[in-house]
Design a protein around this motif. Structure first.
Motif, PDB file in Angstrom:
ATOM      1  N   ALA A  22       3.954   5.397   2.975  1.00 42.96           N
ATOM      2  CA  ALA A  22       2.581   5.846   2.781  1.00 42.96           C
ATOM      3  C   ALA A  22       1.706   5.290   3.895  1.00 42.96           C
ATOM      4  N   VAL A  23       0.568   5.952   4.092  1.00 39.05           N
ATOM      5  CA  VAL A  23      -0.426   5.513   5.062  1.00 39.05           C
ATOM      6  C   VAL A  23      -1.762   5.448   4.338  1.00 39.05           C
ATOM      7  N   PHE A  24      -2.435   4.306   4.491  1.00 37.05           N
ATOM      8  CA  PHE A  24      -3.752   4.102   3.894  1.00 37.05           C
ATOM      9  C   PHE A  24      -4.770   4.120   5.019  1.00 37.05           C
ATOM     10  N   ILE A  25      -5.773   4.989   4.907  1.00 33.33           N
ATOM     11  CA  ILE A  25      -6.846   5.030   5.895  1.00 33.33           C
ATOM     12  C   ILE A  25      -8.157   5.306   5.172  1.00 33.33           C
ATOM     13  N   GLY A  26      -9.193   4.543   5.542  1.00 32.48           N
ATOM     14  CA  GLY A  26     -10.447   4.654   4.799  1.00 32.48           C
ATOM     15  C   GLY A  26     -10.189   4.217   3.368  1.00 32.48           C
ATOM     16  N   ASN A  27     -10.477   5.093   2.427  1.00 30.63           N
ATOM     17  CA  ASN A  27     -10.206   4.794   1.026  1.00 30.63           C
ATOM     18  C   ASN A  27      -9.117   5.711   0.459  1.00 30.63           C
ATOM     19  N   THR A  28      -8.352   6.331   1.363  1.00 30.67           N
ATOM     20  CA  THR A  28      -7.380   7.343   0.945  1.00 30.67           C
ATOM     21  C   THR A  28      -5.958   6.940   1.302  1.00 30.67           C
ATOM     22  N   LEU A  29      -5.053   7.146   0.344  1.00 31.34           N
ATOM     23  CA  LEU A  29      -3.631   6.889   0.530  1.00 31.34           C
ATOM     24  C   LEU A  29      -2.899   8.218   0.590  1.00 31.34           C
ATOM     25  N   TYR A  30      -2.123   8.409   1.632  1.00 33.15           N
ATOM     26  CA  TYR A  30      -1.292   9.598   1.798  1.00 33.15           C
ATOM     27  C   TYR A  30       0.161   9.149   1.685  1.00 33.15           C
ATOM     28  N   THR A  31       0.859   9.634   0.677  1.00 28.97           N
ATOM     29  CA  THR A  31       2.253   9.224   0.518  1.00 28.97           C
ATOM     30  C   THR A  31       3.181  10.243   1.148  1.00 28.97           C
ATOM     31  N   SER A  32       4.319   9.758   1.584  1.00 28.80           N
ATOM     32  CA  SER A  32       5.407  10.653   1.956  1.00 28.80           C
ATOM     33  C   SER A  32       6.058  11.136   0.675  1.00 28.80           C
ATOM     34  N   GLY A  33       6.815  12.191   0.750  1.00 27.67           N
ATOM     35  CA  GLY A  33       7.525  12.667  -0.422  1.00 27.67           C
ATOM     36  C   GLY A  33       8.561  11.647  -0.869  1.00 27.67           C
ATOM     37  N   GLN A  34       8.682  11.494  -2.165  1.00 31.19           N
ATOM     38  CA  GLN A  34       9.699  10.616  -2.735  1.00 31.19           C
ATOM     39  C   GLN A  34      10.769  11.477  -3.391  1.00 31.19           C
ATOM     40  N   ILE A  35      12.007  11.041  -3.215  1.00 32.87           N
ATOM     41  CA  ILE A  35      13.133  11.666  -3.891  1.00 32.87           C
ATOM     42  C   ILE A  35      13.785  10.611  -4.770  1.00 32.87           C
ATOM     43  N   VAL A  63       5.089   2.652  -4.750  1.00 32.71           N
ATOM     44  CA  VAL A  63       4.259   2.827  -3.547  1.00 32.71           C
ATOM     45  C   VAL A  63       2.783   2.673  -3.907  1.00 32.71           C
ATOM     46  N   LEU A  64       2.356   3.317  -4.986  1.00 32.35           N
ATOM     47  CA  LEU A  64       0.961   3.190  -5.426  1.00 32.35           C
ATOM     48  C   LEU A  64       0.622   1.736  -5.745  1.00 32.35           C
ATOM     49  N   ASP A  65       1.503   1.040  -6.457  1.00 36.41           N
ATOM     50  CA  ASP A  65       1.281  -0.371  -6.790  1.00 36.41           C
ATOM     51  C   ASP A  65       1.068  -1.210  -5.542  1.00 36.41           C
ATOM     52  N   THR A  66       1.865  -0.961  -4.524  1.00 31.54           N
ATOM     53  CA  THR A  66       1.777  -1.723  -3.277  1.00 31.54           C
ATOM     54  C   THR A  66       0.428  -1.512  -2.591  1.00 31.54           C
ATOM     55  N   ALA A  67      -0.161  -0.342  -2.802  1.00 30.69           N
ATOM     56  CA  ALA A  67      -1.484  -0.043  -2.248  1.00 30.69           C
ATOM     57  C   ALA A  67      -2.599  -0.407  -3.226  1.00 30.69           C
ATOM     58  N   ASP A  68      -2.255  -1.176  -4.278  1.00 29.93           N
ATOM     59  CA  ASP A  68      -3.214  -1.569  -5.316  1.00 29.93           C
ATOM     60  C   ASP A  68      -3.867  -0.361  -5.979  1.00 29.93           C
ATOM     61  N   MET A  69      -3.036   0.646  -6.273  1.00 29.87           N
ATOM     62  CA  MET A  69      -3.504   1.855  -6.948  1.00 29.87           C
ATOM     63  C   MET A  69      -2.581   2.171  -8.110  1.00 29.87           C
ATOM     64  N   THR A  70      -3.026   3.105  -8.940  1.00 26.35           N
ATOM     65  CA  THR A  70      -2.227   3.603 -10.054  1.00 26.35           C
ATOM     66  C   THR A  70      -2.254   5.127 -10.010  1.00 26.35           C
ATOM     67  N   PHE A  71      -1.579   5.735 -10.971  1.00 25.84           N
ATOM     68  CA  PHE A  71      -1.612   7.194 -11.046  1.00 25.84           C
ATOM     69  C   PHE A  71      -3.025   7.706 -11.330  1.00 25.84           C
ATOM     70  N   GLN A  72      -3.904   6.859 -11.862  1.00 24.47           N
ATOM     71  CA  GLN A  72      -5.295   7.271 -12.087  1.00 24.47           C
ATOM     72  C   GLN A  72      -6.034   7.511 -10.778  1.00 24.47           C
ATOM     73  N   ASN A  73      -5.559   6.913  -9.683  1.00 25.56           N
ATOM     74  CA  ASN A  73      -6.182   7.113  -8.379  1.00 25.56           C
ATOM     75  C   ASN A  73      -5.730   8.411  -7.694  1.00 25.56           C
ATOM     76  N   VAL A  74      -4.691   9.024  -8.207  1.00 28.25           N
ATOM     77  CA  VAL A  74      -4.119  10.212  -7.557  1.00 28.25           C
ATOM     78  C   VAL A  74      -5.042  11.410  -7.750  1.00 28.25           C
ATOM     79  N   VAL A  75      -5.378  12.064  -6.637  1.00 30.01           N
ATOM     80  CA  VAL A  75      -6.259  13.237  -6.683  1.00 30.01           C
ATOM     81  C   VAL A  75      -5.517  14.536  -6.374  1.00 30.01           C
ATOM     82  N   LYS A  76      -4.330  14.437  -5.764  1.00 25.36           N
ATOM     83  CA  LYS A  76      -3.594  15.644  -5.374  1.00 25.36           C
ATOM     84  C   LYS A  76      -2.112  15.328  -5.325  1.00 25.36           C
ATOM     85  N   THR A  77      -1.305  16.221  -5.861  1.00 18.91           N
ATOM     86  CA  THR A  77       0.146  16.084  -5.750  1.00 18.91           C
ATOM     87  C   THR A  77       0.747  17.395  -5.286  1.00 18.91           C
ATOM     88  N   THR A  78       1.893  17.267  -4.691  1.00 23.55           N
ATOM     89  CA  THR A  78       2.697  18.434  -4.330  1.00 23.55           C
ATOM     90  C   THR A  78       4.094  18.198  -4.867  1.00 23.55           C
TER      91      THR A  78
END
Length: 128
Positions: A22-35, A63-78
């Motif tokens: 994942a990449v964190f920039i500003g206040n946004t986390l962009y994750t790579s796809g997980q399998i 990955v979210l935990d490592t960025a100090d986030m939870t699924f509640q922080n998720v705004v978009k999924t694919t």
């Protein structure tokens, strides 16, 4: 400009190519796809589609935990899946990780192939 921060955890599979978990920039986390790779053994967990999806979501949780986030922080999924016939089973597992009233935006697409022959891959965008 905000510097990007690379997110890495040993609790999710290590990247198998030139990308970051994942990449964190500003206040946004962009994750790579997980399998459904087990991060300890790097072996696939493909017992059935529900077990596979749960492993994907647990990898994403790490990955979210490592960025100090939870699924509640998720705004978009694919969600990428091999067989749209698996959608209901994948969706049931996926839904167990979110509060439906606050669920993120999402698209789900059937694809011709996924890495390592898996059946499902999920990526997310989260905001603090």
């Amino acid at each position: 400009m905000n510097a990007k921060k690379i997110i890495f955890t040993e609790k999710a599979p290590a990247p198998i190519g030139p990308y970051s978990q994942a990449v964190f920039i500003g206040n946004t986390l962009y994750t790579s796809g997980q399998i459904a790779l087990d991060p300890l053994t790097m072996q696939l967990v493909l017992d059935d589609i529900e077990t596979e999806t749960k492993k994907v979501m647990e990898n994403m949780k790490a990955v979210l935990d490592t960025a100090d986030m939870t699924f509640q922080n998720v705004v978009k999924t694919t969600i990428f899946l091999m067989d749209m016939g698996d959608f209901a089973k994948i969706n049931a597992v996926y839904a167990s990780y979110f509060d439906e009233a606050l669920a993120p935006a999402r698209e789900t697409v059937q694809v011709a192939g996924l890495p390592k022959g898996v059946n499902v891959e999920i990526s997310m965008i989260a905001v603090k």
